[in-house]
Design a protein around this motif. Structure first.
Motif, mmCIF file in Angstrom:
data_model
loop_
_atom_site.group_PDB
_atom_site.id
_atom_site.type_symbol
_atom_site.label_atom_id
_atom_site.label_comp_id
_atom_site.label_asym_id
_atom_site.label_seq_id
_atom_site.Cartn_x
_atom_site.Cartn_y
_atom_site.Cartn_z
ATOM 1 N N LYS B 15 18.655 45.524 45.448
ATOM 2 C CA LYS B 15 18.985 45.365 46.870
ATOM 3 C C LYS B 15 20.307 44.604 47.035
ATOM 4 C CE LYS B 15 14.231 45.434 48.512
ATOM 5 N NZ LYS B 15 13.071 44.539 48.755
ATOM 6 N N ILE B 17 22.480 42.715 49.900
ATOM 7 C CA ILE B 17 22.259 42.165 51.242
ATOM 8 C C ILE B 17 23.457 41.299 51.662
ATOM 9 C CG2 ILE B 17 20.625 40.901 52.704
ATOM 10 C CD1 ILE B 17 18.620 41.210 50.238
ATOM 11 N N LYS B 418 28.702 53.879 51.584
ATOM 12 C CA LYS B 418 27.860 53.128 52.513
ATOM 13 C C LYS B 418 28.659 52.026 53.195
ATOM 14 C CE LYS B 418 24.278 55.533 51.573
ATOM 15 N NZ LYS B 418 23.737 56.446 52.599
ATOM 16 N N LEU B 420 28.266 49.000 55.397
ATOM 17 C CA LEU B 420 27.152 48.117 55.775
ATOM 18 C C LEU B 420 27.542 47.177 56.907
ATOM 19 C CD1 LEU B 420 25.821 47.090 52.235
ATOM 20 C CD2 LEU B 420 25.120 49.019 53.670
ATOM 21 N N SER B 421 26.524 46.661 57.580
ATOM 22 C CA SER B 421 26.708 45.555 58.523
ATOM 23 C C SER B 421 26.045 44.329 57.919
ATOM 24 C CB SER B 421 26.019 45.873 59.850
ATOM 25 O OG SER B 421 26.588 47.008 60.432
ATOM 26 N N ASP B 424 22.173 43.971 56.743
ATOM 27 C CA ASP B 424 21.573 45.198 56.192
ATOM 28 C C ASP B 424 21.028 44.930 54.795
ATOM 29 O OD1 ASP B 424 22.238 46.710 58.382
ATOM 30 O OD2 ASP B 424 23.967 47.703 57.459
ATOM 31 N N LEU B 426 20.426 47.034 51.674
ATOM 32 C CA LEU B 426 20.653 48.352 51.074
ATOM 33 C C LEU B 426 19.948 48.401 49.728
ATOM 34 C CD1 LEU B 426 22.386 51.084 51.162
ATOM 35 C CD2 LEU B 426 23.959 49.868 49.652
ATOM 36 N N GLN B 434 19.553 53.622 50.370
ATOM 37 C CA GLN B 434 19.135 53.609 51.774
ATOM 38 C C GLN B 434 18.957 52.181 52.288
ATOM 39 O OE1 GLN B 434 15.403 55.567 52.389
ATOM 40 N NE2 GLN B 434 14.514 54.788 50.494
ATOM 41 N N ILE B 435 19.201 52.050 53.603
ATOM 42 C CA ILE B 435 19.001 50.748 54.229
ATOM 43 C C ILE B 435 17.513 50.639 54.518
ATOM 44 C CG2 ILE B 435 19.462 49.369 56.289
ATOM 45 C CD1 ILE B 435 22.317 50.703 56.183
ATOM 46 N N ASP B 437 15.870 47.594 55.276
ATOM 47 C CA ASP B 437 15.446 46.449 56.082
ATOM 48 C C ASP B 437 16.676 45.823 56.735
ATOM 49 O OD1 ASP B 437 13.792 44.609 57.228
ATOM 50 O OD2 ASP B 437 13.198 43.609 55.369
ATOM 51 N N LYS B 438 16.417 44.888 57.631
ATOM 52 C CA LYS B 438 17.503 44.153 58.294
ATOM 53 C C LYS B 438 17.076 42.694 58.340
ATOM 54 C CE LYS B 438 21.231 44.211 61.054
ATOM 55 N NZ LYS B 438 22.533 44.823 60.743
#
Lengths: 559, 559
Positions: B15, B17, B418, B420-421, B424, B426, B434-435, B437-438
């Motif tokens: 992940k 993040i 990708k 990202l913000s 996110d 990822l 894929q994203i 979670d947030k």
């Protein structure tokens, strides 16, 4: 007349008095005085600096003109940009003299006068290129130039002391979109006659080479339209750049698109330009925003204000999804036909980022040309006019310095190059140029309806409040005993989030009570001293606890 | 282990993040998580936006790390710039895990830890280029890069799901001033092994070509020193750009000048760089500011902070004549060895204009190169690493978009790029990205000692106060009858210049009395309602009279 008297008359100089435009960007206004005649070239406004919190705009201080009102013959305006005309509606209330300018410039000024209810009371006269007007002992000739607004003029100011050429804002465009190339021949003729002084635009003096023709932007538009046939095109530009809008309309017509104008100033200026014949729009090309739904995306172009990222302008609201009628669709192509003015980079970037986030494609390179002369153009004007004195205008101080260096290289005697400050009174004769006086020439701040009622103290308070917020301490005392009857109550705004800082507030109240007790113990009854004691002890406490310095306002009530 | 279980393990993803750095400029911090291991790359701060009035800096929200504190193995830092290390002293208070970085980076971090009294409680380890560390299930290798600060590193992050290459901030300098060229070979080797994802610097992605070598600035310095032999030379640059300062010292030595360092951060970083061997200063070249009087102007070079026009930095104070020890003399040559960061143009221009006014010669062109990779360099890194996934980092949204377009052209599958913000989560495997979670990832505002106690309400109040000022209305009422015992008193700050607006204030008091009478007549005793009545009637009156909207604070005292 005796020989001696004659000599004295000949030696009398013309006075050049910039009342703005040299300390700030914008707010261009310059008085020319000879004996009992004064003419004023331009009367602009400037936009507030970052530290002028809450200020809407800045207008020139015309105290000198008011004091010499009987001499003032008129305003002569070079072109219709805000930094050359925006001060007029404010200044005309005190200095009600006629306004002279070219047709489009007068048209734009009339829009302003209408808004300020000054149309009836203001005399104005349209002057054509090549035409001259006599104002007192001055004759002023309007000379065709090119700029980022149509109908821009340079001025040849004929005074008994000699000819002064003022370029206004200008560039040299050999292939202009509307009208003809700047009247270089006339600059040459004047040079042959003998030019006493040249006051020339310095904005782009740091840029080598030549500014590109406005027409080159039209070629870019055609290319972008050809490459983006499937989607909606949105173009942001300056409302006053009529030629730019003309070229967008040309491309739209060529590619079979309808045009929507967005933003109040865009609609206003285009209607004036269209009425006066400065823009040609084929029938059925312009449509109302509401009609957009009847067309597919590939049939539409929007022309909008907001190219500088101004928060309230149409494009910013579209980008932030707060525009009532228009929202971005993925695939929209948004073009910035502009460069950010220094200081606006962050706001412009914010709008660009917002547009990308909404799925738009954003183009902001090679879609704008400047309206100001670069080095080679400035050199050409000097070579045509060959002035005795050079007085660089329009630019920050660094530009004026670079302009002075350039003028010296072009053969102007170093001692004859004069960098002025606003308020300087420069007296020019064929023999010498010297600053003979200094007059009042600060900008006046406009905030809402208030003109000049916000000064340094108010601005300093706003600055203090903006950075640290405030604490108000209210206490009601008994008239004679100075015993506390109510309070101290503490109210804060912009300081801390109170709910999470209850302890701090409780302790602050404790500190204030301590200060009050101390005063009572010492028998201090003077309110000023009590307030100072409260302020100092609270300020010390808060600094220790938070390393912040809010404004503290003790208020004492007496019952 | 059964086949099925094995398959599930293999499919588990790593992940990524980002907890900051994608919505704002600066504040770079990214967590990498696999099962029960989390490592954190960088921990920067950002500087406040224009609308964050009174805020000193913004630090990352590490709620996610706090909630998973048992997993967090350490901070891995790419280089010593504020936007990569500035958050550490705040975050380490909650997330006390070891910090890993190269020697100079650790040195700069230690200066910060000392200031915050965290040196003893923080474990830290110097890592060399080429060396790897094991943190939980991750292995992290430090790879040599070039940047505008020495000892910058890219990271190869080996996770069970694959190798992620994070470039940090970088450029490719074939002729660096200190140390060697970026380890391009290692990038190539990693590419051959197979890179799962590349996280690459986007800052200069809009610029075509190659960033010039740092060494090219040294050549400019030599030229400027040769052309300005008679006067004092003052050079402003970033305190952290040790190589830049080294080159200034080289030129100074070559031309027989002594060097003075000005500005706290300049002195601090140079002392760290010198102790650790990142800068070489021959003996007797550096002198104290106080010693300048013993030398003639042609024997002196000043190196100073303030190249971004920061109001409190040494150069700004010198330019504004408020520096206690140094003032400009006519003839001084001042060099800006920097470009204005977007948003700082106006402040930089102000300093330049001030310097010219004092008689200095100012040079601000061709005296700086960027520390970030342009398009051709980014292309090279992609071609060496050939990642499956591209995750553009470091840049505004527009940069990330342009970077994505570039990556696609370089052969990365569009679906594998990708953007990202912050916040996110990822999840990456060899099969998919894929994203999933947030998580919480807003910036936290720091104002004085307060961390997070200034939120939107406080900022909105500061904005309101800054634009319009305030009016405080105080009235003392009798407990039972609600009769006015004292007041209404009106106090204003930041609204109008009171002495010239006495009428307005008198009328305002009249309006408040009217509101109070109305309440009394109607038998309204609820303080909330009385305050609203005062506020509304006064607000209407002031808007009509001034078109301004000050904050109105009614305060009721009871006796």
């Amino acid at each position: 007349m005796k020989e001696k008297e004659k000599e004295e008359i000949v030696k009398k100089g013309v006075k050049i008095i910039p009342l703005g435009g040299l300390e700030q960007i914008g707010m261009n206004i310059t008085a020319f005085e000879y004996e009992d005649s004064i003419i004023v070239v331009d009367c602009g406004l400037s936009f507030p600096d970052d530290e002028m919190l809450g200020i809407d705009l800045v207008i020139p201080d015309v105290t000198y003109l008011k004091e010499n009102i009987h001499k003032v013959k008129g305003f002569v305006i070079t072109h219709g940009h805000e930094d050359h005309i925006g001060g007029l509606p404010y200044v005309l209330k005190d200095i009600n003299v006629p306004v002279y300018a070219t047709k489009l410039t007068i048209g734009i000024i009339e829009n302003k006068l209408k808004e300020h209810n000054l149309l009836k009371s203001t005399k104005r006269k349209v002057i054509k290129y090549g035409q001259s007007i006599n104002l007192g002992c001055f004759r002023i000739e309007f000379i065709r130039t090119n700029h980022s607004i149509a109908d821009a003029a340079a001025l040849a100011i004929y005074s008994p002391a000699g000819i002064i050429v003022h370029t206004g804002d200008f560039k040299i465009d050999y292939t202009p979109v509307f009208g003809q190339t700047i009247d270089l021949q006339r600059f040459g003729e004047l040079g042959k006659k003998g030019v006493l002084a040249l006051m020339c635009d310095s904005t782009n003096v740091e840029r080598p080479g030549f500014t590109m023709s406005e027409r080159s932007v039209g070629i870019s538009f055609d290319n972008i339209f050809a490459e983006n046939k499937l989607h909606r095109i949105i173009i942001a530009t300056f409302a006053s750049n009529v030629d730019r809008v003309q070229q967008i309309i040309n491309s739209a017509v060529k590619f079979g698109r309808k045009v929507v104008l967005e933003g109040r100033s865009m609609v206003n200026i285009m209607s004036t330009a269209s009425e006066l014949g400065y823009i040609t729009v084929p029938e059925n090309v312009l449509i109302e925003t509401e009609m957009m739904k009847n067309y597919t995306d590939d049939q539409l172009v929007l022309i909008t204000t907001g190219s500088q990222g101004e928060a309230m302008a149409a494009l910013s609201r579209i980008a932030a999804s707060t525009h009532r009628k228009i929202s971005i669709k993925p695939g929209d192509t948004v073009i910035f036909s502009s460069h950010p003015i220094p200081g606006n980079e962050r706001s412009v970037n914010k709008v660009i980022n917002d547009l990308y986030r909404q799925g738009a494609k954003v183009i902001y390179q090679d879609t704008h040309v400047s309206g100001h002369a670069c080095q080679e153009e400035i050199k050409l004007i000097y070579s045509l006019t060959r002035p005795k004195y050079a007085i660089p205008v329009h630019g920050e101080y660094k530009h004026l310095i670079k302009h002075a260096e350039l003028a010296e290289k072009l053969g102007v005697d170093k001692n004859n190059i004069k960098i002025l400050s606003s308020g300087d009174v420069l007296e020019l004769t064929d023999e010498k140029a010297q600053i003979v006086d200094k007059v009042q020439a600060q900008g006046i701040l406009v905030d809402g309806l208030g003109v000049g009622d916000v000064g340094n103290i108010v601005l300093r308070d706003r600055q203090h409040l903006s950075e640290n917020g405030l604490l108000i301490v209210v206490v009601t005392l008994e008239k004679h005993s100075n015993q506390v009857l109510a309070g101290p109550d503490i109210v804060s705004r912009g300081f801390v989030y109170v709910r999470e800082s209850e302890n701090l507030m409780d302790e602050a109240r404790y500190v204030v009570n301590g200060a009050l007790d101390k005063c009572l113990d010492k028998g201090i009854t003077d309110w000023g001293k009590i307030k100072t004691e409260i302020k100092d002890s609270l300020s010390d406490y808060l600094w220790k606890k938070t390393k912040r310095n809010p404004m503290i306002l003790p208020i004492i009530m007496e019952v």
